[in-house]
Design a protein around this motif. Structure first.
Motif, PDB file in Angstrom:
ATOM      1  N   LEU A 155      57.267  15.019 117.325  1.00  0.00           N
ATOM      2  CA  LEU A 155      58.359  14.178 117.810  1.00  0.00           C
ATOM      3  C   LEU A 155      58.796  14.666 119.184  1.00  0.00           C
ATOM      4  N   SER A 156      58.940  13.760 120.121  1.00  0.00           N
ATOM      5  CA  SER A 156      59.356  14.171 121.467  1.00  0.00           C
ATOM      6  C   SER A 156      60.820  14.589 121.490  1.00  0.00           C
ATOM      7  N   ASN A 157      61.621  14.007 120.610  1.00  0.00           N
ATOM      8  CA  ASN A 157      63.032  14.367 120.519  1.00  0.00           C
ATOM      9  C   ASN A 157      63.458  14.162 119.069  1.00  0.00           C
ATOM     10  N   LYS A 158      63.413  15.234 118.294  1.00  0.00           N
ATOM     11  CA  LYS A 158      63.674  15.171 116.856  1.00  0.00           C
ATOM     12  C   LYS A 158      65.069  14.629 116.552  1.00  0.00           C
ATOM     13  N   GLU A 159      66.076  15.142 117.254  1.00  0.00           N
ATOM     14  CA  GLU A 159      67.456  14.716 117.006  1.00  0.00           C
ATOM     15  C   GLU A 159      67.621  13.226 117.305  1.00  0.00           C
ATOM     16  N   PHE A 160      67.029  12.773 118.389  1.00  0.00           N
ATOM     17  CA  PHE A 160      67.109  11.366 118.778  1.00  0.00           C
ATOM     18  C   PHE A 160      66.474  10.478 117.712  1.00  0.00           C
ATOM     19  N   GLU A 190      55.801  11.485 131.809  1.00  0.00           N
ATOM     20  CA  GLU A 190      55.864  10.185 132.476  1.00  0.00           C
ATOM     21  C   GLU A 190      55.131   9.105 131.677  1.00  0.00           C
ATOM     22  N   ASN A 191      54.002   9.488 131.086  1.00  0.00           N
ATOM     23  CA  ASN A 191      53.223   8.533 130.316  1.00  0.00           C
ATOM     24  C   ASN A 191      53.850   8.272 128.955  1.00  0.00           C
ATOM     25  N   LEU A 192      54.480   9.293 128.412  1.00  0.00           N
ATOM     26  CA  LEU A 192      55.200   9.125 127.152  1.00  0.00           C
ATOM     27  C   LEU A 192      56.331   8.118 127.317  1.00  0.00           C
ATOM     28  N   ASN A 250      65.327   7.886 128.991  1.00  0.00           N
ATOM     29  CA  ASN A 250      65.459   9.178 129.667  1.00  0.00           C
ATOM     30  C   ASN A 250      65.535  10.318 128.664  1.00  0.00           C
ATOM     31  N   GLU A 251      66.299  10.090 127.601  1.00  0.00           N
ATOM     32  CA  GLU A 251      66.478  11.129 126.589  1.00  0.00           C
ATOM     33  C   GLU A 251      65.160  11.425 125.866  1.00  0.00           C
ATOM     34  N   LEU A 252      64.383  10.403 125.643  1.00  0.00           N
ATOM     35  CA  LEU A 252      63.107  10.588 124.953  1.00  0.00           C
ATOM     36  C   LEU A 252      62.103  11.360 125.790  1.00  0.00           C
ATOM     37  N   SER A 253      62.100  11.112 127.084  1.00  0.00           N
ATOM     38  CA  SER A 253      61.082  11.718 127.945  1.00  0.00           C
ATOM     39  C   SER A 253      61.589  12.886 128.773  1.00  0.00           C
ATOM     40  N   GLY A 254      62.916  12.988 128.928  1.00  0.00           N
ATOM     41  CA  GLY A 254      63.479  14.048 129.756  1.00  0.00           C
ATOM     42  C   GLY A 254      63.320  13.805 131.230  1.00  0.00           C
ATOM     43  N   LEU A 255      63.057  12.540 131.628  1.00  0.00           N
ATOM     44  CA  LEU A 255      62.862  12.217 133.032  1.00  0.00           C
ATOM     45  C   LEU A 255      64.090  11.544 133.616  1.00  0.00           C
ATOM     46  N   LYS A 256      64.030  11.251 134.903  1.00  0.00           N
ATOM     47  CA  LYS A 256      65.174  10.690 135.607  1.00  0.00           C
ATOM     48  C   LYS A 256      65.335   9.210 135.292  1.00  0.00           C
ATOM     49  N   TRP A 272      58.759   2.292 114.638  1.00  0.00           N
ATOM     50  CA  TRP A 272      57.331   2.027 114.455  1.00  0.00           C
ATOM     51  C   TRP A 272      56.518   2.714 115.550  1.00  0.00           C
ATOM     52  N   ASN A 273      56.966   2.620 116.785  1.00  0.00           N
ATOM     53  CA  ASN A 273      56.268   3.286 117.889  1.00  0.00           C
ATOM     54  C   ASN A 273      56.148   4.781 117.642  1.00  0.00           C
ATOM     55  N   GLU A 274      57.238   5.371 117.205  1.00  0.00           N
ATOM     56  CA  GLU A 274      57.254   6.812 116.960  1.00  0.00           C
ATOM     57  C   GLU A 274      56.320   7.179 115.812  1.00  0.00           C
ATOM     58  N   LEU A 275      56.318   6.357 114.774  1.00  0.00           N
ATOM     59  CA  LEU A 275      55.459   6.598 113.617  1.00  0.00           C
ATOM     60  C   LEU A 275      53.984   6.568 114.003  1.00  0.00           C
ATOM     61  N   ILE A 276      53.576   5.536 114.751  1.00  0.00           N
ATOM     62  CA  ILE A 276      52.163   5.390 115.123  1.00  0.00           C
ATOM     63  C   ILE A 276      51.739   6.483 116.102  1.00  0.00           C
TER      64      ILE A 276
END
Length: 610
Positions: free
Chosen positions: A571-576, A174-176, A439-445, A596-600
């Protein structure tokens, strides 16, 4: 500026010293500790000495010897408050703002925080009542993180200090999702499951006997201005005359202050007001080799004296990124951390305190997205969503470029999310991710149905006026991104950064001014121009909002850099990620903010979780 840190419930002076060493850059002048073994209370301070270097030593005891303080920040109206306390027979031993804080709390209690004009994160030990009080300023300019379990409570200015005491934290989905949505995690959250940060305007009280935690908010800016005996209701005429005094209060320091000067209105207005008392202060300006990103040409055109201009090359940007990446611990996605670090690096060669123009855009509607939001409000009244989706598909046929906020890029982004609910428009414009992406990044609804974002819904309902909602949105969800950047960039250079346009008087004035008097469609900073018309040249009045950015493609389009710094297991979702990255490389879509967000985040997790 300083670092504060502490442990309640356990006696561990060695951990305290490690926490101090890990954030020495925040306070290189002295490191002091308070350690009371009988009550298992210990805390410390890394001090950057800005006011009263000789006597302003911390931890500091109150006049009645009932409270002990460690304090990170600056109180700009401390002299006025001190005069009041002196009349109440409260004695002072120093000329520091720190002593005013501890004596104010000893006299007024929690109400004291409503009387301060400043920025702070502080810890006050109430010896008689056996409790620790933590407080953070009303905008959250100074960070303060904490962790609690059944045996201990740990707090620290840097989140990395928490990991020295515990290292079993996991990322919370949820925080991610919040991080990807806002490019940071709005307080009280972090990306980790059990590490929190104080909210802006929050007071935490922790019992030293049983670790019971109580929370209260001393001021929420969405409730409107906070007027009291120290903050009057300034109207248009009195605000202009009072602003010079605001700027001068922000210049109180042992050393001469420097000014971060851009080609924009905010810093030039501050410069004009500083010149009413000081004639020999230095200004610091950053430029870039790429013309569309460079503002230094305006400083040269305005013939600014005592101006230090630093031109950043591609090599400088890469080297600075590598230099400071080891210090990243709290993830925030403002790429201008790199040029901001560079300009504070120049400041540090001359002084340890600088003034910036931050806050002008929020208080006086300076962002172009304010106009975009106003336009969206009116378009949505007359056109159905399917029209916006159709136009968006047309613009998707056009490729992107690396120019700074090109017209085509702005138009494409505007229509891409125009079909979304009004309350979420700014969020999507700023992160360039849709609900499916989040949703895809976090797996949430579904994003809108997720209770973790109810703060946007509540703000939307509470604001009443749509443009007031938009302004408060930027104060609550975008300004923290900038404040994190300024804090980190300045502290890495051991420089205190101050922002007169974030003064409580300015904030009160803006929140109390009717929207129709503060905002005019496509009339950038209308009210600011009106108030400070004599402080700006005609050319400065007409200049468009630029922003303190650099071409992030220098870093994120360099595969060697990405492959060197990105670790796939974080990475929370490598393919993404690699799909978005490949699309960005071929200019199919502008995914620079997400990358940039993912890198940091990746670098922060490597540094924290090793």
């Amino acid at each position: 500026m300083c670092a504060i840190y502490g442990i309640i419930g356990q006696n561990n002076i060695e951990l305290l010293k490690k926490m101090s060493a890990s954030q020495i850059f925040r306070g290189p002048d002295s490191q002091e500790f308070y350690d009371h073994k009988e009550t298992n209370v210990s805390f410390g301070i890394n001090r950057l000495a800005v006011i009263d270097r000789e006597l302003g030593i911390q931890p500091m005891l109150s006049w009645n010897k009932k409270f002990i303080l460690v304090f990170n920040g600056a109180i700009y109206n401390f002299r006025e408050i001190k005069k009041v306390l002196l009349k109440k027979n409260i004695n002072f031993k120093t000329n520091s703002d720190t002593e005013v804080v501890v004596n104010s709390y000893a006299f007024w209690g929690d109400q004291a925080f409503n009387y301060f004009d400043g920025m702070w994160a502080c810890c006050i030990y109430d010896i008689e009542k056996h409790k620790i009080i933590l407080s953070r300023d009303y905008l959250g300019q100074k960070p303060l993180f904490y962790y609690k379990d059944k045996n201990k409570f740990i707090f620290s200015s840097q989140i990395g200090g928490i990991f020295l005491g515990e290292n079993n934290f996991s990322v919370k989905p949820e925080n991610l999702k919040k991080y990807y949505a806002f490019s940071h995690t709005p307080a009280p959250f972090t990306v980790y499951n059990n590490i929190f940060q104080l909210k802006p305007g929050e007071i935490l009280s922790i019992s030293t006997k049983n670790l019971e935690v109580k929370s209260k908010i001393f001021w929420d800016i969405s409730d409107g201005p906070d007027f009291n005996e120290y903050f009057n209701n300034n109207h248009f005429n009195t605000f202009k005359s009072g602003f010079t005094e605001i700027v001068l209060k922000h210049s109180i320091a042992d050393n001469k202050v420097g000014l971060l000067l851009s080609g924009g209105k905010d810093s030039n207005i501050i410069k004009k007001n500083l010149e009413k008392r000081y004639k020999d202060f230095k200004t610091f300006t950053l430029g870039f080799e790429e013309e569309t990103y460079d503002e230094s040409k305006y400083i040269k055109k305005d013939n600014q004296l005592n101006s230090i201009i630093k031109i950043l090359s591609k090599g400088d940007i890469i080297n600075n990124f590598k230099k400071i990446s080891n210090n990243f611990d709290y993830a925030f996605g403002d790429s201008s951390i790199l040029p901001t670090f560079s300009i504070f690096n120049e400041v540090a060669k001359s002084t340890n305190v600088a003034i910036t123009g931050d806050g002008g855009d929020e208080n006086f509607f300076g962002y172009i997205t304010f106009d975009a939001f106003y336009l969206a409000i009116n378009l949505k009244k007359i056109l159905p969503n399917f029209i916006f989706k159709y136009i968006s598909n047309l613009f998707n046929l056009f490729s992107n470029n690396d120019e700074y906020i090109s017209t085509s890029k702005k138009i494409k982004l505007f229509f891409k999310f125009l079909h979304c609910d009004l309350k979420y428009l700014n969020l999507h414009w700023l992160n360039n991710l849709n609900n499916r992406d989040l949703n895809e990044l976090s797996g949430l609804k579904s994003f809108e149905q997720n209770s973790e974002y109810e703060e946007i819904e509540l703000l939307f309902k509470k604001s009443g006026n749509l443009m007031r909602f938009c302004q408060l949105y930027y104060f609550k969800f975008y300004l923290p991104l900038i404040l994190n950047k300024i804090d980190m960039a300045s502290m890495l250079n051991s420089v205190e950064s101050r922002a007169p346009l974030l003064s409580k008087d300015v904030l009160n004035f803006s929140l109390n001014t009717p929207i129709k008097k503060n905002y005019k469609f496509f009339n950038n900073k209308y009210l600011m121009n009106k108030i400070f018309k004599d402080d700006l040249s005609d050319d400065q009045k007409k200049r468009k909002k630029h922003g303190f950015a650099f071409n992030t493609s220098i870093l994120i389009k360099d595969r060697d850099i990405i492959n060197s710094f990105i670790k796939n297991n974080f990475l929370s979702n490598k393919e993404f990620f690699y799909k978005k990255y490949d699309d960005h490389l071929i200019n199919k879509d502008d995914n620079s903010q997400y990358i940039w967000n993912e890198l940091i985040l990746n670098i922060c997790r490597q540094n924290n979780e090793r």
